[in-house]
Write a protein that holds these residues in place. Structure first.
Motif, PDB file in Angstrom:
ATOM      1  N   PHE A   1       0.880  -1.163   0.000  1.00 55.59           N
ATOM      2  CA  PHE A   1       0.000   0.000   0.000  1.00 55.59           C
ATOM      3  C   PHE A   1       0.916   1.211   0.000  1.00 55.59           C
ATOM      4  CE2 PHE A   1      -2.016   3.355   2.678  1.00 55.59           C
ATOM      5  CZ  PHE A   1      -2.889   3.792   1.708  1.00 55.59           C
ATOM      6  N   GLU A   2       0.870   1.989  -1.076  1.00 54.47           N
ATOM      7  CA  GLU A   2       1.884   3.030  -1.195  1.00 54.47           C
ATOM      8  C   GLU A   2       1.473   4.365  -0.611  1.00 54.47           C
ATOM      9  OE1 GLU A   2       3.124   2.685  -5.320  1.00 54.47           O
ATOM     10  OE2 GLU A   2       4.884   1.612  -4.558  1.00 54.47           O
ATOM     11  N   GLY A   3       0.300   4.421   0.008  1.00 58.73           N
ATOM     12  CA  GLY A   3      -0.160   5.686   0.560  1.00 58.73           C
ATOM     13  C   GLY A   3       0.555   6.009   1.862  1.00 58.73           C
ATOM     14  N   GLU A   4       0.167   7.136   2.464  1.00 58.74           N
ATOM     15  CA  GLU A   4       0.773   7.533   3.745  1.00 58.74           C
ATOM     16  C   GLU A   4       0.206   6.627   4.812  1.00 58.74           C
ATOM     17  OE1 GLU A   4       0.672  11.574   4.814  1.00 58.74           O
ATOM     18  OE2 GLU A   4       2.380  11.958   3.483  1.00 58.74           O
TER      19      GLU A   4
ATOM     20  N   HIS B   1      -9.654  -1.940   6.506  1.00 60.08           N
ATOM     21  CA  HIS B   1      -9.022  -0.861   7.279  1.00 60.08           C
ATOM     22  C   HIS B   1      -8.644   0.328   6.378  1.00 60.08           C
ATOM     23  CE1 HIS B   1      -6.465   1.035  10.265  1.00 60.08           C
ATOM     24  NE2 HIS B   1      -5.441   0.987   9.426  1.00 60.08           N
ATOM     25  N   LEU B   2      -8.164   0.040   5.169  1.00 62.66           N
ATOM     26  CA  LEU B   2      -7.634   1.128   4.330  1.00 62.66           C
ATOM     27  C   LEU B   2      -8.621   1.670   3.296  1.00 62.66           C
ATOM     28  CD1 LEU B   2      -3.973  -0.095   3.792  1.00 62.66           C
ATOM     29  CD2 LEU B   2      -4.727   1.856   5.145  1.00 62.66           C
TER      30      LEU B   2
ATOM     31  N   LEU C   1     -13.767  -4.602  -6.330  1.00 58.51           N
ATOM     32  CA  LEU C   1     -14.807  -5.056  -5.408  1.00 58.51           C
ATOM     33  C   LEU C   1     -15.501  -3.880  -4.733  1.00 58.51           C
ATOM     34  CD1 LEU C   1     -12.698  -7.923  -3.876  1.00 58.51           C
ATOM     35  CD2 LEU C   1     -14.656  -8.207  -5.361  1.00 58.51           C
ATOM     36  N   LYS C   2     -16.726  -4.153  -4.294  1.00 55.01           N
ATOM     37  CA  LYS C   2     -17.442  -3.129  -3.523  1.00 55.01           C
ATOM     38  C   LYS C   2     -17.048  -3.298  -2.055  1.00 55.01           C
ATOM     39  CE  LYS C   2     -21.625  -3.509  -6.329  1.00 55.01           C
ATOM     40  NZ  LYS C   2     -22.088  -4.885  -6.572  1.00 55.01           N
ATOM     41  N   TYR C   3     -17.226  -2.232  -1.295  1.00 59.04           N
ATOM     42  CA  TYR C   3     -16.852  -2.289   0.131  1.00 59.04           C
ATOM     43  C   TYR C   3     -17.548  -3.469   0.812  1.00 59.04           C
ATOM     44  CZ  TYR C   3     -16.181  -1.059   4.995  1.00 59.04           C
ATOM     45  OH  TYR C   3     -15.842  -1.102   6.325  1.00 59.04           O
ATOM     46  N   GLU C   4     -18.852  -3.686   0.503  1.00 56.75           N
ATOM     47  CA  GLU C   4     -19.619  -4.752   1.173  1.00 56.75           C
ATOM     48  C   GLU C   4     -19.066  -6.125   0.827  1.00 56.75           C
ATOM     49  OE1 GLU C   4     -20.692  -1.753  -0.473  1.00 56.75           O
ATOM     50  OE2 GLU C   4     -22.113  -2.981  -1.638  1.00 56.75           O
ATOM     51  N   GLU C   5     -18.308  -6.209  -0.266  1.00 57.09           N
ATOM     52  CA  GLU C   5     -17.806  -7.535  -0.679  1.00 57.09           C
ATOM     53  C   GLU C   5     -16.449  -7.866  -0.046  1.00 57.09           C
ATOM     54  OE1 GLU C   5     -19.797  -7.709  -5.147  1.00 57.09           O
ATOM     55  OE2 GLU C   5     -17.898  -6.662  -4.873  1.00 57.09           O
TER      56      GLU C   5
ATOM     57  N   GLU D   1      -8.958   4.180   0.185  1.00 59.68           N
ATOM     58  CA  GLU D   1      -7.652   4.473  -0.428  1.00 59.68           C
ATOM     59  C   GLU D   1      -7.109   3.236  -1.123  1.00 59.68           C
ATOM     60  OE1 GLU D   1      -8.498   6.225   2.321  1.00 59.68           O
ATOM     61  OE2 GLU D   1      -8.549   7.953   0.955  1.00 59.68           O
ATOM     62  N   TRP D   2      -7.413   2.071  -0.562  1.00 60.06           N
ATOM     63  CA  TRP D   2      -6.916   0.826  -1.153  1.00 60.06           C
ATOM     64  C   TRP D   2      -7.908  -0.266  -0.782  1.00 60.06           C
ATOM     65  CZ3 TRP D   2      -3.206  -3.184   1.123  1.00 60.06           C
ATOM     66  CH2 TRP D   2      -2.723  -4.038   0.122  1.00 60.06           C
ATOM     67  N   GLN D   3      -8.223  -1.149  -1.742  1.00 61.10           N
ATOM     68  CA  GLN D   3      -9.216  -2.192  -1.431  1.00 61.10           C
ATOM     69  C   GLN D   3      -8.576  -3.439  -0.825  1.00 61.10           C
ATOM     70  OE1 GLN D   3     -11.342  -3.705  -4.885  1.00 61.10           O
ATOM     71  NE2 GLN D   3      -9.511  -4.664  -5.692  1.00 61.10           N
ATOM     72  N   GLY D   4      -7.254  -3.387  -0.594  1.00 58.72           N
ATOM     73  CA  GLY D   4      -6.610  -4.533   0.054  1.00 58.72           C
ATOM     74  C   GLY D   4      -6.338  -5.649  -0.931  1.00 58.72           C
TER      75      GLY D   4
END
Ligand code: BGC
Length: 532
Positions: free
Chosen positions: A234-237, A404-405, A392-396, A408-411
């Motif tokens: 995950f390249e974000g802050e 958690h992220l 993917l959607k958040y619910e999925e 910004e990132w779907q993991g």
């Protein structure tokens, strides 16, 4: 489809793993044989002919041990048994025997940096874990013992009400860290290794192998030098990427333990270890952990795996491959472009895509490129189909890191969706733990099997041809300057065999190369001796 047969000389060479291509299976999403929505070991056995048809030399199966599945198997409750979700130990016996009959090696994934908090040790042997008092941080606040953070978010310390102390976890709080400074822990771990060696597996992928030891003095990590870049895919802050990880992992004591592990491995014929390294200085670590004959056989790191959408350039490949070979001449590298933790390379490196699209030409080129690199190679399920990352959607989402992220990132769920065996949804896919994107049905095994020009059939042809080419398996690699950052050119040579030259246009655009006319097509590649 017709399978082309080439003479395979791999078995005549010692150290079968040098130059081998190992197919990575994420069993949860591979093949579900009992309609639970989750793949199982019987599913792997059922598909061994398919795997063998890819021209690979073995499989690595991610953890299938008894687990509460908070981190989908990387939180182990019993290292010596199979989770009922995946089947039984007899199923694993059957898988192993069948794989060996088909000349496929079987590598299993041992997770020793931590266990599940449901492992009986966590209740019965607290001295196996890392406990510490907290400290007063001012304003009456009592907090964790130091500044270490978990990769998956938050402090790396969790307060235990019962023991009135904090315990360490580099990942989820349900994954308490084992205390390798305790010799009993080392002994237990080596007993588990022995159990599986006796069982007959061919080797181990050692999960986060540089995380086994922590600094005994629990010193704070210093702030990170921005030059080092992100500390995770995950390249974000992210707080984890704001520290230099000099005390929470990669401690010098680890090398002594690895030596003990190697001494045990050497009591058995032909077994193999590949360590996963997640470190700020991955090459130094890999070189240390694989030097000579006392440590691991090979290691891989996040160099060709990390990050999100990127434009693939020749330096991105050349730098890590060259740095590694120059750092320690005797060490043997491993390379992977995709796995169960990162955005699929077909999308990550797609020049014009949105991060979820793909281009079949690029997917074929990536198979050829991986197959030409010097090292042990890992191909992730679905890579042979050119699968793009699933959106993917958040619910999925199921991955706690992604949850958690978000947004910004779907993991990591986008690379863990089920393997599309069929060209349309059926009962199995409807109830699956993660959805199958429509695009994946178009790229299914059923569809690609019938098309001679498919990515799947290309993979089969290329990988079986590669097995017959000594320079590609064991040879040296030498890069040639091209004066164009999108064009990668190198040679592989081995002991008097005719040299193999490989040329790749890594971009999705036409590229000028030397005086050649016409220009090289997008994702063009040419490898001496390989004809489609
Ligand atoms: C595995 C991940 C896992 C983590 C913690 C990694 O490197 O590949 O899937 O979440 O280790 O065990």
């Amino acid at each position: 489809m017709q399978h082309i047969r080439y003479t395979n000389f791999m078995n005549d060479l010692n150290e079968w793993w040098r130059g081998a291509c190992i197919y990575q299976i994420y069993p949860r999403s591979f093949k579900d044989t009992n309609n639970t929505g989750i793949g199982d070991l019987k599913g792997v056995t059922e598909k061994l002919d398919y795997i063998a048809s890819l021209g690979v030399d073995g499989i690595w199966i991610t953890p299938f041990f008894t687990s509460p599945m908070k981190d989908f198997g990387y939180d182990v409750e019993n290292f010596r048994d199979v989770d009922p979700m995946f089947g039984s130990i007899e199923d694993f016996h059957e898988l192993l025997d069948n794989a060996h009959e088909k000349n496929l090696k079987v590598i299993i994934d041992l997770v020793f940096s931590h266990t599940s908090d449901q492992h009986p040790w966590f209740k019965e042997k607290p001295e196996y874990y890392v406990w510490a008092d907290g400290c007063h941080v001012g304003n009456g606040v009592y907090g964790p013992p130091n500044n270490w953070v978990s990769l998956f978010g938050g402090s790396a310390w969790e307060w235990d009400e019962h023991r009135r102390k904090y315990y360490l976890h580099n990942f989820l709080k349900e994954q308490p860290d084992l205390n390798f400074h305790n010799p009993d822990v080392q002994k237990e771990v080596l007993d588990i290794v022995k159990f599986w060696l006796e069982f007959g597996v061919d080797g181990f992928r050692l999960d986060v192998v540089n995380f086994y030891f922590h600094d005994k003095l629990l010193r704070n990590n210093p702030p990170r030098d921005p030059e080092l870049g992100a500390a995770t895919q995950f390249e974000g802050e992210d707080p984890y990427s704001m520290q230099e990880h000099i005390y929470d992992k990669s401690q010098p004591e680890n090398l002594d333990f690895i030596k003990k592990l190697r001494a045990l491995m050497d009591q058995y014929d032909d077994r193999f270890t590949v360590g996963e390294i997640g470190d700020d200085h991955p090459f130094d670590r890999a070189a240390e952990y694989t030097e000579g004959h006392d440590y691991l056989n090979t290691c891989y790191n996040m160099h060709l795996l990390g990050g999100q959408k990127k434009h693939l350039t020749s330096d991105m490949i050349r730098e890590p491959v060259e740095t590694f070979s120059e750092l320690k001449k005797g060490s043997w590298p491993s390379w992977a472009f995709s796995n169960h933790d990162v955005v699929r390379a077909a999308s990550r490196w797609h020049w014009e895509g949105d991060g979820f699209s793909h281009e079949p030409k690029l997917s074929k080129m990536l198979i050829a490129l991986l197959g030409c690199l010097r090292g042990t190679l890992f191909m992730y399920q679905g890579e042979e189909l050119g699968l793009p990352e699933a959106k993917l959607k958040y619910e999925e989402l199921k991955d706690p890191w992604g949850i958690h992220l978000w947004p910004e990132w779907q993991g990591r769920d986008g690379c863990r969706t089920p393997m599309p065996w069929l060209s349309a949804p059926n009962e199995e896919s409807k109830g699956a733990w993660l959805p199958t994107p429509a695009q994946h049905y178009e790229l299914s095994v059923e569809t690609q099997d019938l098309d001679d020009n498919s990515i799947l059939n290309f993979t089969r042809k290329f990988m079986s041809w590669r097995k017959t080419q000594k320079p590609l398996i064991k040879g040296n690699i030498k890069f040639i300057n091209t004066g164009n950052g999108n064009i990668l050119r190198f040679t592989r040579s081995y002991d008097g065999e005719p040299e193999i030259e490989a040329l790749f246009n890594l971009s999705g655009e036409y590229q000028k190369f030397e005086e050649l006319e016409p220009e090289l097509e997008p994702y063009y590649f040419k490898i001496t001796g390989f004809n489609l």
